[in-house]
Design an enzyme around this catalytic site. Structure first.
Site, PDB file in Angstrom:
ATOM      1  N   LYS A 126      -8.907 -11.929  -4.663  1.00 50.53           N
ATOM      2  CA  LYS A 126     -10.052 -11.830  -3.575  1.00 50.53           C
ATOM      3  C   LYS A 126     -11.016 -10.960  -3.853  1.00 50.53           C
ATOM      4  O   LYS A 126     -10.807  -9.670  -4.192  1.00 50.53           O
ATOM      5  CB  LYS A 126      -9.506 -11.741  -2.187  1.00 50.53           C
ATOM      6  CG  LYS A 126     -10.152 -11.976  -1.106  1.00 50.53           C
ATOM      7  CD  LYS A 126      -9.300 -11.588   0.253  1.00 50.53           C
ATOM      8  CE  LYS A 126     -10.158 -11.749   1.372  1.00 50.53           C
ATOM      9  NZ  LYS A 126      -9.516 -11.637   2.779  1.00 50.53           N
ATOM     10  N   LYS A 151       0.772  -1.289   0.158  1.00 44.63           N
ATOM     11  CA  LYS A 151       0.038  -0.253   0.062  1.00 44.63           C
ATOM     12  C   LYS A 151       0.853   1.308  -0.051  1.00 44.63           C
ATOM     13  O   LYS A 151       0.524   2.277  -0.507  1.00 44.63           O
ATOM     14  CB  LYS A 151      -0.920  -0.065   1.185  1.00 44.63           C
ATOM     15  CG  LYS A 151      -2.158  -1.107   0.996  1.00 44.63           C
ATOM     16  CD  LYS A 151      -3.084  -1.176   2.116  1.00 44.63           C
ATOM     17  CE  LYS A 151      -4.079  -2.243   2.155  1.00 44.63           C
ATOM     18  NZ  LYS A 151      -4.792  -2.342   3.259  1.00 44.63           N
ATOM     19  N   LYS A 209     -13.779  -4.848  -0.919  1.00 35.04           N
ATOM     20  CA  LYS A 209     -14.381  -3.479  -0.906  1.00 35.04           C
ATOM     21  C   LYS A 209     -13.523  -2.431  -2.105  1.00 35.04           C
ATOM     22  O   LYS A 209     -14.252  -1.482  -2.305  1.00 35.04           O
ATOM     23  CB  LYS A 209     -14.455  -2.964   0.328  1.00 35.04           C
ATOM     24  CG  LYS A 209     -15.310  -3.745   1.601  1.00 35.04           C
ATOM     25  CD  LYS A 209     -15.047  -3.100   3.037  1.00 35.04           C
ATOM     26  CE  LYS A 209     -15.760  -4.035   3.725  1.00 35.04           C
ATOM     27  NZ  LYS A 209     -15.877  -3.479   5.354  1.00 35.04           N
TER      28      LYS A 209
END
Length: 411
Positions: A276, A181, A279
């Protein structure tokens, strides 16, 4: 826990039979001397925890001997960011229903984890309530489980600071999610919280002297850090050192073990069977949200990615989407893998997709109805969260008091 610890984990279940649960017996192989200088290394993330634990299927949880005086404790939570989707539900939340019947359970909304990256301040409170309502709508029973908001129990943040003082920076630098990230966002756009949130996750777990933590593949490394922190603090401040300060001595924290569900731990994207369900994926087409209306569910399944192979089958590495959709069908219908394999073996996608759509709509409808009723009664939801926080704080404050004492603070 997606972007943060799912800590994670059966919501609405049309069956009252508890599913078999897995226990992991883990053995630390670290040199205790290394805890003094922080040179003990967190094992790199693995495909599984095979090298650290032996996993065996136990009897169904409801058959545990009644002579056991105290139930084992399980904690888990979900972030209030984005819409709760089928992956969150089938991979974590749905398993909680059986857990609450067999264990002492605490399920919370991890709102403190939701601020590790830029977020909408206007939406945080609203999303937190909506997530709590979904917990209850899916079948979490406040008379069996403590349901609360993470930030309502201040001990989470206090313990995080105490644990931060004993966490080697090298351990955090090795966290895979931080590397990914921070690389994507750039150093100037990444706050310290993104680096240190695994310490908050450890606090979430260790505060409650948790025996087990439901985990998916993407959280194994974070749980291992939690275990190592527990062992490090126990070594540095526990035992005789703590007793000399007036404490009870012995271990300050329980070292938690992973609770890995037999199925549903990883639900994949509708647009890419190798990724996966998330969201944060840019396309809403990639996921089924728990509150999606019937026409949206129908449209998403119609357009989801498939393949050109004849028939349908599980466990073919060349057919990830097929395996994913069959697994979802198995989980929402409650059928066995063998039953689904036999039922769908000779189907084509044109036949199977309407069957899957009907099963999804039938499974989600009662959740959506119950959710609407809960959200229309704000006082009920507030009372559940307040009572859950009170129960959680009773446990958390006792742990925090022991940590302060063992670390030498004047109280």
């Amino acid at each position: 826990m997606g972007r943060a610890p799912a800590l994670l984990s059966q919501f609405l279940s049309l069956s009252t039979t508890a599913a078999p649960h897995f226990r992991a017996s883990m053995t630390c192989r670290l040199n205790p001397r290394k805890y003094l200088n922080g040179t003990a290394k967190i094992p790199p993330i693995r495909e599984n925890l095979r090298c650290l634990c032996s996993v065996a299927v136990s009897e169904p949880a409801t058959s545990e001997p009644s002579s056991t005086p105290v139930k084992k404790r399980v904690v888990s939570g979900v972030q209030p960011t984005g819409s709760i989707h089928l992956g969150n539900y089938l991979g974590a939340i749905k398993n909680w229903i059986d857990l609450q019947n067999a264990y002492d359970t605490l399920f919370f909304i991890v709102d403190l984890h939701a601020i590790t990256l830029p977020y909408d301040t206007q939406q945080l409170s609203k999303a937190t309530k909506e997530t709590a309502a979904i917990y209850l709508a899916c079948g979490v029973d406040p008379s069996k489980a403590s349901v609360f908001v993470q930030s309502h129990v201040r001990a989470h943040v206090e313990l995080m600071w105490l644990l931060s003082s004993t966490t080697p920076i090298g351990w955090l630098n090795r966290m895979i999610q931080f590397k990914e990230k921070s690389l994507k966002a750039g150093d100037e756009n990444v706050g310290v919280a993104l680096l240190t949130y695994p310490v908050l996750m450890a606090s979430d777990i260790l505060l409650y002297q948790s025996d087990y933590v439901p985990v998916g593949d993407d959280q194994k490394q974070h749980l291992e850090l939690t275990r190592e922190l527990a062992q490090r603090v126990n070594y540095l401040y526990g035992g005789r050192k703590w007793k000399k300060l007036g404490g009870r001595g012995g271990a300050i924290f329980k070292v938690p073990e992973p609770l890995i569900p037999p199925t549903g731990a990883r639900v994949m994207s509708l647009t890419d069977g190798l990724s996966k369900m998330s969201k944060s994926a840019p396309s809403d087409q990639s996921r089924i949200n728990l509150l999606d209306p019937k026409d949206v569910v129908n449209n998403k399944i119609k357009r989801c990615k498939t393949d050109s192979f004849p028939g349908l089958e599980f466990d073919n590495s060349e057919r990830p989407e097929c395996n994913n959709l069959l697994s979802v069908y198995q989980l929402v219908t409650g059928k066995t893998k063998q039953e689904v394999a036999e039922e769908c073996r000779d189907m084509n996608w044109g036949t199977f997709k309407p069957v899957l759509t009907d099963a999804l709509i039938a499974h989600l409808h009662p959740i959506q109805v119950c959710y609407g009723e809960i959200m229309s009664d704000a006082s009920y939801l507030d009372s559940v969260l307040a009572e859950g926080a009170r129960k959680a704080a009773d446990v958390a404050d006792n742990t925090l008091k022991n940590v302060y004492q063992a670390m030498g603070f004047l109280r």
